[in-house]
Design a protein around this motif. Sequence first.
Motif, PDB file in Angstrom:
ATOM      1  N   GLY A 263     -46.940 -87.065  -0.191  1.00  0.00           N
ATOM      2  CA  GLY A 263     -45.883 -87.506   0.701  1.00  0.00           C
ATOM      3  C   GLY A 263     -45.398 -86.436   1.647  1.00  0.00           C
ATOM      4  N   LEU A 264     -45.787 -85.166   1.415  1.00  0.00           N
ATOM      5  CA  LEU A 264     -45.408 -84.106   2.353  1.00  0.00           C
ATOM      6  C   LEU A 264     -46.229 -84.232   3.636  1.00  0.00           C
ATOM      7  CD1 LEU A 264     -45.091 -80.851   0.189  1.00  0.00           C
ATOM      8  CD2 LEU A 264     -43.293 -82.421   0.892  1.00  0.00           C
ATOM      9  N   PRO A 265     -45.687 -83.806   4.765  1.00  0.00           N
ATOM     10  CA  PRO A 265     -46.432 -83.876   6.032  1.00  0.00           C
ATOM     11  C   PRO A 265     -47.437 -82.725   6.161  1.00  0.00           C
ATOM     12  CG  PRO A 265     -44.269 -82.932   6.415  1.00  0.00           C
ATOM     13  CD  PRO A 265     -44.309 -83.318   4.957  1.00  0.00           C
ATOM     14  N   LEU A 266     -48.248 -82.525   5.115  1.00  0.00           N
ATOM     15  CA  LEU A 266     -49.208 -81.421   5.061  1.00  0.00           C
ATOM     16  C   LEU A 266     -50.541 -81.955   4.533  1.00  0.00           C
ATOM     17  CD1 LEU A 266     -46.859 -78.717   3.503  1.00  0.00           C
ATOM     18  CD2 LEU A 266     -47.755 -78.698   5.833  1.00  0.00           C
ATOM     19  N   PRO A 267     -51.357 -82.537   5.407  1.00  0.00           N
ATOM     20  CA  PRO A 267     -52.618 -83.131   4.935  1.00  0.00           C
ATOM     21  C   PRO A 267     -53.608 -82.078   4.484  1.00  0.00           C
ATOM     22  CG  PRO A 267     -52.518 -83.141   7.335  1.00  0.00           C
ATOM     23  CD  PRO A 267     -51.167 -82.704   6.848  1.00  0.00           C
ATOM     24  N   GLY A 268     -54.284 -82.349   3.382  1.00  0.00           N
ATOM     25  CA  GLY A 268     -55.361 -81.471   2.927  1.00  0.00           C
ATOM     26  C   GLY A 268     -54.908 -80.399   1.959  1.00  0.00           C
ATOM     27  N   ARG A 269     -55.814 -80.043   1.066  1.00  0.00           N
ATOM     28  CA  ARG A 269     -55.530 -78.995   0.088  1.00  0.00           C
ATOM     29  C   ARG A 269     -55.212 -77.659   0.762  1.00  0.00           C
ATOM     30  NH1 ARG A 269     -56.247 -77.424  -5.150  1.00  0.00           N
ATOM     31  NH2 ARG A 269     -56.862 -75.256  -5.479  1.00  0.00           N
ATOM     32  N   HIS A 270     -55.909 -77.360   1.848  1.00  0.00           N
ATOM     33  CA  HIS A 270     -55.686 -76.068   2.509  1.00  0.00           C
ATOM     34  C   HIS A 270     -54.256 -75.952   3.039  1.00  0.00           C
ATOM     35  CE1 HIS A 270     -56.760 -78.788   5.785  1.00  0.00           C
ATOM     36  NE2 HIS A 270     -56.249 -77.930   6.644  1.00  0.00           N
ATOM     37  N   ASN A 271     -53.684 -77.062   3.534  1.00  0.00           N
ATOM     38  CA  ASN A 271     -52.304 -76.997   4.014  1.00  0.00           C
ATOM     39  C   ASN A 271     -51.317 -76.842   2.864  1.00  0.00           C
ATOM     40  OD1 ASN A 271     -52.091 -76.988   6.840  1.00  0.00           O
ATOM     41  ND2 ASN A 271     -52.725 -79.128   6.951  1.00  0.00           N
ATOM     42  N   ARG A 272     -51.644 -77.385   1.708  1.00  0.00           N
ATOM     43  CA  ARG A 272     -50.752 -77.221   0.557  1.00  0.00           C
ATOM     44  C   ARG A 272     -50.831 -75.795   0.012  1.00  0.00           C
ATOM     45  NH1 ARG A 272     -52.525 -83.306  -1.088  1.00  0.00           N
ATOM     46  NH2 ARG A 272     -51.164 -84.261   0.476  1.00  0.00           N
ATOM     47  N   LEU A 273     -52.006 -75.176   0.155  1.00  0.00           N
ATOM     48  CA  LEU A 273     -52.101 -73.752  -0.179  1.00  0.00           C
ATOM     49  C   LEU A 273     -51.344 -72.909   0.840  1.00  0.00           C
ATOM     50  CD1 LEU A 273     -55.815 -73.436  -1.363  1.00  0.00           C
ATOM     51  CD2 LEU A 273     -53.742 -73.265  -2.758  1.00  0.00           C
ATOM     52  N   CYS A 335     -60.057 -83.873   4.130  1.00  0.00           N
ATOM     53  CA  CYS A 335     -58.812 -84.648   4.145  1.00  0.00           C
ATOM     54  C   CYS A 335     -59.053 -86.152   4.229  1.00  0.00           C
ATOM     55  CB  CYS A 335     -57.948 -84.221   5.336  1.00  0.00           C
ATOM     56  SG  CYS A 335     -57.387 -82.519   5.277  1.00  0.00           S
ATOM     57  N   PHE A 336     -60.273 -86.550   4.591  1.00  0.00           N
ATOM     58  CA  PHE A 336     -60.531 -87.973   4.825  1.00  0.00           C
ATOM     59  C   PHE A 336     -61.654 -88.513   3.947  1.00  0.00           C
ATOM     60  CE2 PHE A 336     -58.853 -86.072   8.734  1.00  0.00           C
ATOM     61  CZ  PHE A 336     -57.676 -86.799   8.852  1.00  0.00           C
ATOM     62  N   ARG A 337     -61.813 -87.900   2.787  1.00  0.00           N
ATOM     63  CA  ARG A 337     -62.815 -88.397   1.835  1.00  0.00           C
ATOM     64  C   ARG A 337     -62.541 -89.858   1.500  1.00  0.00           C
ATOM     65  NH1 ARG A 337     -62.959 -82.992  -0.811  1.00  0.00           N
ATOM     66  NH2 ARG A 337     -65.139 -82.302  -0.733  1.00  0.00           N
ATOM     67  N   GLY A 338     -63.614 -90.635   1.426  1.00  0.00           N
ATOM     68  CA  GLY A 338     -63.481 -92.038   1.086  1.00  0.00           C
ATOM     69  C   GLY A 338     -63.249 -92.948   2.270  1.00  0.00           C
ATOM     70  N   ARG A 339     -63.115 -92.396   3.481  1.00  0.00           N
ATOM     71  CA  ARG A 339     -62.920 -93.197   4.679  1.00  0.00           C
ATOM     72  C   ARG A 339     -64.093 -92.983   5.638  1.00  0.00           C
ATOM     73  NH1 ARG A 339     -57.055 -92.137   7.151  1.00  0.00           N
ATOM     74  NH2 ARG A 339     -57.721 -93.904   8.441  1.00  0.00           N
ATOM     75  N   PRO A 340     -64.462 -93.974   6.421  1.00  0.00           N
ATOM     76  CA  PRO A 340     -65.483 -93.766   7.443  1.00  0.00           C
ATOM     77  C   PRO A 340     -64.973 -92.755   8.481  1.00  0.00           C
ATOM     78  CG  PRO A 340     -65.054 -96.107   7.092  1.00  0.00           C
ATOM     79  CD  PRO A 340     -63.976 -95.368   6.387  1.00  0.00           C
ATOM     80  N   VAL A 341     -65.785 -91.768   8.797  1.00  0.00           N
ATOM     81  CA  VAL A 341     -65.381 -90.710   9.726  1.00  0.00           C
ATOM     82  C   VAL A 341     -66.468 -90.482  10.768  1.00  0.00           C
ATOM     83  CG1 VAL A 341     -64.821 -88.257   9.981  1.00  0.00           C
ATOM     84  CG2 VAL A 341     -63.948 -89.531   8.013  1.00  0.00           C
ATOM     85  N   ALA A 342     -66.053 -90.418  12.019  1.00  0.00           N
ATOM     86  CA  ALA A 342     -66.910 -89.928  13.095  1.00  0.00           C
ATOM     87  C   ALA A 342     -66.293 -88.615  13.565  1.00  0.00           C
ATOM     88  CB  ALA A 342     -66.988 -90.929  14.244  1.00  0.00           C
TER      89      ALA A 342
END
Length: 459
Positions: A263-273, A335-342
């Motif tokens: 819920g924090l505005p910090l997408p991805g493990r790297h931003n949480r680190l 950050c977008f595992r499990g979603r279709p990504v281009a």
Amino acid sequence: MRISELEGKRVAIWGYGREGRAALAALRWRLPGQPVTVFCSAEEARALGEMQDPALDVRTEVSAAALAEHEVVIKSPGISPYTSPAVDAALEGVRYVGGTGLWFAEPRSGQRICVTGTKGKSTTTALIAHLLRSAGHRTALAGNIGLPLLELLDVQPPPDYWAIELSSYQTGEAADVDVAVVLNLHPEHLDWHGTEARYLRDKLALLGNGRPRHAVLNAGDARVADATVPDTTRVHWFNHGDGWHLRESVIHRGERAVLDTRGLPLPGRHNRLNLCAALAAVEAAGLDAVALAPAAAAFRPLPHRLQSLGLRNGIEAVNDSISTTPQAAIAALDCFRGRPVAILVGGYDRGLDWGVFVERIAAEPVTAVITMGQNGPRVHEKLKPVAAAEGFVLAEATEMEEAVRLGLRALGSEGVLLLSPGAPSFPRYRDYVERGRHFARAAGYDPEQISAIPGLGVA
């Protein structure tokens, strides 16, 4: 070197971007009559001419002989002392300084918390400023994040804290640092530094030349963990079980669970680190970081860093234009595992090894990879056998609009259109901001609404 020491010397400013303009303004504020030479472009020379300053000597051509006429040259960060022939030939008898060095030489007021690293330094610096301000402390947010330190030369009242981002071009100029934060180290800017070894040395100069009272270091990065730290510096490790670290989605301080990051505005493990590093820095500065941690929920994310522009026709457009290394592009994909990504990749070719990116795509194929920019053909060739084996779309584009069209076509009715180039923006764009704005416009969004960095300056 302090600004007052420039009085009466033969002084030049080389480069008239924002750092150069800040240097000239500082000289005019402190030494109004000081003669100054400015080496700049023809367009910048016309703007300087409108100032009608009789003490300015404006030149549009630079050479070793011209530089050698001066005792001190205030050099813009983007001009490399290693790869510029003019610098090399004029070194004898000329002292080169930067605006960052001039600022650090001035009398200090308030604690200086300096952040560097290959990735995440802007977000970490902004998080530190946000946490300090949430505790009621007057805090400056400045440096490589978008506000030259010399623009805050005589702030009154002075801040209690300075949250300062430093690039590898600036770290060697830092001095008398209270808290130095080193996030991670991957080869970057080799065109400026010349070699990987020199890049690492220049980054870690924050620990050597800066002689910080405290150093906040990433225990999970081998290059950072092996860094030499002065005996007088107290080390605080993050990304380590004894300090601030992440377990699944929860940030811990040692064994104590402090904050669930969902819920924090910090997408991805790297931003949480990055948040772990910011909390460790605030703690090293003497504050109760555990009590301040919940304030991260109100943090406003920075533009061009995994920035969601919106959702249209089932496609989310994400602007990660700040991404300038293959590792950064990989972190964005995570950050977008499990979603279709281009993903749109490519830009200035610094000769970096894209093997790690190719391995990531082979292990976890995406919907499409669209290559562009100077190094686009090289990345495309590396990905060809992987695309043939895994069946994802691999396409080349010559312009952003074409890359966006190709990405949208591959995604169809759902997924993420991700600009994470993994390479610098020039020469096609002035900087990553201009590139991100172009992406926004091509994807159908208003570029005027995406670029302001919240919190710059003193608050």
